[in-house]
Design a protein around this motif. Structure first.
Motif, PDB file in Angstrom:
ATOM      1  N   ARG A  38      31.763-106.016   4.224  1.00 37.18           N
ATOM      2  CA  ARG A  38      30.467-105.671   4.791  1.00 37.18           C
ATOM      3  C   ARG A  38      29.420-105.750   3.694  1.00 37.18           C
ATOM      4  N   THR A  39      28.986-106.548   4.864  1.00 38.61           N
ATOM      5  CA  THR A  39      27.652-106.972   4.488  1.00 38.61           C
ATOM      6  C   THR A  39      26.267-105.483   4.225  1.00 38.61           C
ATOM      7  N   PRO A  40      25.582-105.736   4.026  1.00 38.17           N
ATOM      8  CA  PRO A  40      24.502-104.397   2.776  1.00 38.17           C
ATOM      9  C   PRO A  40      24.264-104.142   4.541  1.00 38.17           C
ATOM     10  N   GLN A  41      24.083-104.949   5.476  1.00 39.42           N
ATOM     11  CA  GLN A  41      23.590-104.341   6.884  1.00 39.42           C
ATOM     12  C   GLN A  41      24.355-104.114   7.650  1.00 39.42           C
ATOM     13  N   CYS A  42      25.673-103.959   7.433  1.00 39.47           N
ATOM     14  CA  CYS A  42      26.695-103.437   8.091  1.00 39.47           C
ATOM     15  C   CYS A  42      26.475-101.980   7.439  1.00 39.47           C
ATOM     16  N   THR A  82      32.704 -92.522  17.193  1.00 41.09           N
ATOM     17  CA  THR A  82      32.047 -93.247  16.140  1.00 41.09           C
ATOM     18  C   THR A  82      33.016 -93.178  14.897  1.00 41.09           C
ATOM     19  N   PHE A  83      33.852 -92.609  14.689  1.00 36.28           N
ATOM     20  CA  PHE A  83      34.663 -91.941  13.720  1.00 36.28           C
ATOM     21  C   PHE A  83      35.861 -93.233  13.798  1.00 36.28           C
ATOM     22  N   SER A  84      36.052 -94.105  15.117  1.00 41.29           N
ATOM     23  CA  SER A  84      36.796 -95.464  15.538  1.00 41.29           C
ATOM     24  C   SER A  84      35.570 -96.632  15.584  1.00 41.29           C
ATOM     25  N   LYS A  85      34.658 -96.312  15.287  1.00 45.91           N
ATOM     26  CA  LYS A  85      33.075 -97.517  15.060  1.00 45.91           C
ATOM     27  C   LYS A  85      33.214 -97.678  13.638  1.00 45.91           C
ATOM     28  N   LEU A  86      32.957 -96.204  12.681  1.00 44.72           N
ATOM     29  CA  LEU A  86      33.744 -96.694  11.622  1.00 44.72           C
ATOM     30  C   LEU A  86      35.354 -96.841  10.758  1.00 44.72           C
ATOM     31  N   ALA A  94      24.518-100.345   6.246  1.00 43.68           N
ATOM     32  CA  ALA A  94      23.615 -99.472   6.032  1.00 43.68           C
ATOM     33  C   ALA A  94      24.069 -98.947   7.696  1.00 43.68           C
ATOM     34  N   LEU A  95      24.440 -99.806   8.855  1.00 42.00           N
ATOM     35  CA  LEU A  95      25.052 -99.039  10.097  1.00 42.00           C
ATOM     36  C   LEU A  95      26.009 -98.024   9.853  1.00 42.00           C
ATOM     37  N   ASP A  96      27.042 -98.704   9.103  1.00 40.99           N
ATOM     38  CA  ASP A  96      27.766 -96.845   9.225  1.00 40.99           C
ATOM     39  C   ASP A  96      27.030 -95.940   8.714  1.00 40.99           C
ATOM     40  N   GLU A  97      26.522 -96.101   7.619  1.00 44.79           N
ATOM     41  CA  GLU A  97      25.338 -94.991   7.075  1.00 44.79           C
ATOM     42  C   GLU A  97      25.122 -94.167   7.593  1.00 44.79           C
ATOM     43  N   PHE A  98      24.864 -94.910   8.943  1.00 47.75           N
ATOM     44  CA  PHE A  98      24.030 -94.282   9.691  1.00 47.75           C
ATOM     45  C   PHE A  98      24.746 -93.758  10.698  1.00 47.75           C
ATOM     46  N   HIS A  99      25.855 -93.796  10.951  1.00 48.27           N
ATOM     47  CA  HIS A  99      26.980 -93.472  11.812  1.00 48.27           C
ATOM     48  C   HIS A  99      27.301 -91.957  11.348  1.00 48.27           C
ATOM     49  N   GLY A 127      22.991 -93.316  20.054  1.00 48.52           N
ATOM     50  CA  GLY A 127      21.116 -93.646  20.938  1.00 48.52           C
ATOM     51  C   GLY A 127      20.895 -94.747  19.724  1.00 48.52           C
ATOM     52  N   HIS A 128      19.133 -95.118  20.308  1.00 48.38           N
ATOM     53  CA  HIS A 128      18.538 -95.942  19.515  1.00 48.38           C
ATOM     54  C   HIS A 128      18.373 -95.610  17.982  1.00 48.38           C
ATOM     55  N   LEU A 129      19.010 -95.242  17.294  1.00 46.83           N
ATOM     56  CA  LEU A 129      19.199 -94.738  15.970  1.00 46.83           C
ATOM     57  C   LEU A 129      20.108 -95.785  15.344  1.00 46.83           C
ATOM     58  N   GLY A 130      21.864 -95.529  15.913  1.00 50.78           N
ATOM     59  CA  GLY A 130      22.574 -96.909  15.088  1.00 50.78           C
ATOM     60  C   GLY A 130      23.965 -96.850  16.450  1.00 50.78           C
ATOM     61  N   GLY A 131      23.268 -97.024  17.949  1.00 48.45           N
ATOM     62  CA  GLY A 131      23.877 -97.464  18.577  1.00 48.45           C
ATOM     63  C   GLY A 131      23.408 -98.848  18.649  1.00 48.45           C
ATOM     64  N   LEU A 132      24.590 -99.016  20.189  1.00 45.38           N
ATOM     65  CA  LEU A 132      24.239-100.458  20.906  1.00 45.38           C
ATOM     66  C   LEU A 132      23.506-101.354  20.341  1.00 45.38           C
ATOM     67  N   MET A 133      22.248-100.877  20.937  1.00 51.09           N
ATOM     68  CA  MET A 133      21.487-100.739  21.610  1.00 51.09           C
ATOM     69  C   MET A 133      19.895-101.136  20.309  1.00 51.09           C
ATOM     70  N   SER A 134      20.713-100.265  19.194  1.00 53.01           N
ATOM     71  CA  SER A 134      19.088-100.464  17.687  1.00 53.01           C
ATOM     72  C   SER A 134      19.151-101.326  17.239  1.00 53.01           C
ATOM     73  N   ARG A 135      18.816-101.551  16.289  1.00 53.93           N
ATOM     74  CA  ARG A 135      17.867-102.320  15.571  1.00 53.93           C
ATOM     75  C   ARG A 135      19.331-102.732  14.529  1.00 53.93           C
ATOM     76  N   LYS A 136      19.289-101.369  14.032  1.00 53.16           N
ATOM     77  CA  LYS A 136      20.494-101.408  13.277  1.00 53.16           C
ATOM     78  C   LYS A 136      21.485-102.304  13.804  1.00 53.16           C
ATOM     79  N   ASN A 137      22.719-102.305  15.030  1.00 54.05           N
ATOM     80  CA  ASN A 137      23.147-102.865  15.327  1.00 54.05           C
ATOM     81  C   ASN A 137      22.995-103.893  15.208  1.00 54.05           C
ATOM     82  N   ALA A 138      22.071-104.505  15.706  1.00 53.46           N
ATOM     83  CA  ALA A 138      21.700-105.772  15.998  1.00 53.46           C
ATOM     84  C   ALA A 138      21.440-106.356  14.311  1.00 53.46           C
ATOM     85  N   GLU A 139      21.355-106.085  13.189  1.00 50.77           N
ATOM     86  CA  GLU A 139      21.471-107.159  12.062  1.00 50.77           C
ATOM     87  C   GLU A 139      23.053-106.423  12.045  1.00 50.77           C
TER      88      GLU A 139
END
Length: 519
Positions: free
Chosen positions: A276-280, A314-318, A282-287, A256-268
């Motif tokens: 993994r960068t700090p932004q990535c 979600t596991f695949s994303k991680l 943070a995205l991993d922690e959302f997942h 969804g919009h917190l950690g999904g493809l169209m989220s701001r977190k994903n865009a970073e």
């Protein structure tokens, strides 16, 4: 020559140098019809019946506007006539019920139409509705307006169960912001406030409220999701035994919009960034937050198939592929047939590819295809990658050709004949009208020749695509691995001639030679 080891997604780890002269310039290659265009077209589809034709051509129905009441009565009258012509058409009843709602017709007649539409839906050969979500969503609203609030909530529950992942769409009213005042025939925020006041101990009204806000917040680039999460947490507090609040929270953090493809977190965070960068991170922690919520949902209902599927994704994303595979196994145990199973086979195959288990991945992709691989399923392309990893290039080429055919099934209508001829010089000797008819019969058999020809021969423009040229490149690379340089060049020519903007990223011209770029 390209080295035998591709990276994920057919990334290129070497280069092939080929002559600048087109390999398709010889008559021998011109006479070979591309596999995606070879053979005779299948039988034409059954032509629409008189009622369906009248429906499409109806001026009254096309001009019906729920916000302009005077346009509705003629449309309702037209639909009544169509129902007499085709009394088994599920969609006619639902549309008549919807328009009748807006003219404040008798609710008994509206509910009868909805019930009839629901009963006919499983037997409908062609319908605009893949599920009964809209049917039960409208029925729930009619019951609400009649003061039958318990019945209304039961219908909303059924509407959500049709597809939990798109449950929020039950509240789609065509607007992009929440509606705070009562409106006929669509759900508004004030309706849900009414349910919360009337049933303060029932977890469902706050659950609906959270889904309602989720739908409209998706149109905002940077909304505050705390009201959504608060609503889901209220629902969870009122009924700790239901898995739904945790599922919908997990969905927000996973896709969804917190950690999904169209989220701001994903865009970073760019995919596959290592380390993994700090932004990535943070995205991993959302997942991982999403995984924890989904795990709680599964603990509450161990047979909640959609929760397993979403957690596997979600596991695949991680990159935790073994855990993803374990969840896909559970999905297939709970839902061994249908689209959910087909998707699970495909996605489990992708996880196996990531683990290097290519032979087993081929079996999963094959099962996905056998269950009905439609245009967007990707299993042919995925299986081609697995075959390439196994150095089975002929099989990879077969699957890439099947994917090209799938993509051409819509792309041909978006391009013009000039671009098509640049891509496929094999048809240089075929007259325009004969080529046009071949493509119409192959890809658009229900369309009249004049309509297709107007687009393809007269109005069409160059079709911009990254997908088609990528497939030609992959097929060319497979031929290059087999040391079939002429055939490889033919595929590369398709990109150079038909998609020059992609050729810039794919080749280097040096000393009259064309070299595949490394990636």
């Amino acid at each position: 020559m390209i080295s035998a080891g591709f990276g994920a997604g057919f990334a290129f780890c070497g280069a092939v140098i080929v002559g600048a002269q087109s390999a398709t310039s010889g008559q021998k290659l011109r006479d070979v019809e591309p596999p995606e265009l070879a053979g005779k077209p299948g039988p034409p589809p059954t032509p629409p019946g008189p009622a369906s034709l009248q429906f499409v051509q109806s001026k009254a129905i096309n001009e019906a506007n729920p916000h302009d009441v005077k346009t509705l009565a003629p449309a309702i009258q037209e639909l009544t006539g169509l129902i007499r012509l085709e009394p088994t058409n599920s969609d006619f009843y639902l549309l008549r019920a919807t328009l009748s709602c807006y003219v404040h017709a008798n609710s008994i007649g509206i509910l009868d139409d909805i019930a009839r539409s629901i009963s006919l839906h499983p037997r409908s050969i062609s319908t605009a509705y893949s599920t009964l979500r809209e049917h039960y969503g409208l029925k729930a609203k009619i019951e609400f307006e009649n003061g039958h609030f318990e019945d209304s909530m039961r219908d909303l529950d059924v509407a959500m169960r049709e597809d939990y992942e798109s449950a929020k769409d039950v509240f789609n009213d065509g607007n992009v912001k929440p509606t705070t005042t009562a409106q006929p025939c669509v759900w508004t925020q004030s309706d849900l406030d009414t349910l919360e006041r009337r049933f303060p101990q029932d977890y469902r009204p706050p659950l609906y409220h959270g889904l309602y806000l989720t739908f409209f917040y998706s149109f905002d680039l940077d909304p505050d999701y705390s009201p959504v999460l608060d609503a889901f947490h209220r629902a969870d507090t009122l009924n700790p035994a239901t898995p739904l609040p945790e599922f919908f929270i997990g969905e927000l953090y996973s896709i969804g919009h917190l950690g999904g493809l169209m989220s701001r977190k994903n865009a970073e965070c760019l995919d596959d960034v290592v380390p993994r960068t700090p932004q990535c991170l943070a995205l991993d922690e959302f997942h991982r937050t999403g995984v924890r919520s989904l795990t709680r949902a599964i603990a509450l209902d161990p047979r909640f198939g959609r929760a397993y599927a979403l957690r596997a994704e979600t596991f695949s994303k991680l990159r935790e592929y073994r855990q993803a595979i374990r969840d896909y196994v559970k999905v297939l145990e709970l839902t061994p047939t249908g689209e959910a199973a087909r998707g699970a086979y495909n996605d489990r195959g992708l996880a196996k590819v990531s683990l290097g288990d290519y032979q087993s991945a081929v079996l999963d992709f094959t099962q996905s295809i056998a269950m009905g691989c439609k245009e967007s399923c990707g299993s042919y392309d995925n299986r081609a990658e697995a075959y390439t990893k196994l150095h089975n290039y002929p099989k990879a080429i077969e699957d890439l050709s099947a994917t090209v055919k799938q993509k051409l099934s819509y792309a041909v209508f978006l391009m013009n004949i000039d671009q098509f001829r640049r891509i496929y010089p094999e048809y240089d000797s075929v007259p325009d009208d004969a080529l046009c008819e071949k493509l119409r019969a192959l890809f658009f058999p229900a369309m009249q020749y004049a309509d297709f020809a107007k687009q393809f021969l007269i109005e069409g423009k160059d079709f911009k695509s990254a997908v088609l040229p990528d497939l030609y490149l992959k097929r060319g690379d497979a031929y290059a691995y087999m040391k079939q340089t002429q055939k490889a060049n033919r595929e590369y020519d398709r990109v150079s001639r038909g998609f020059p903007e992609m050729a810039h990223f794919s080749f280097v011209e040096k000393n009259g030679k064309r070299t595949r770029k490394l990636q």
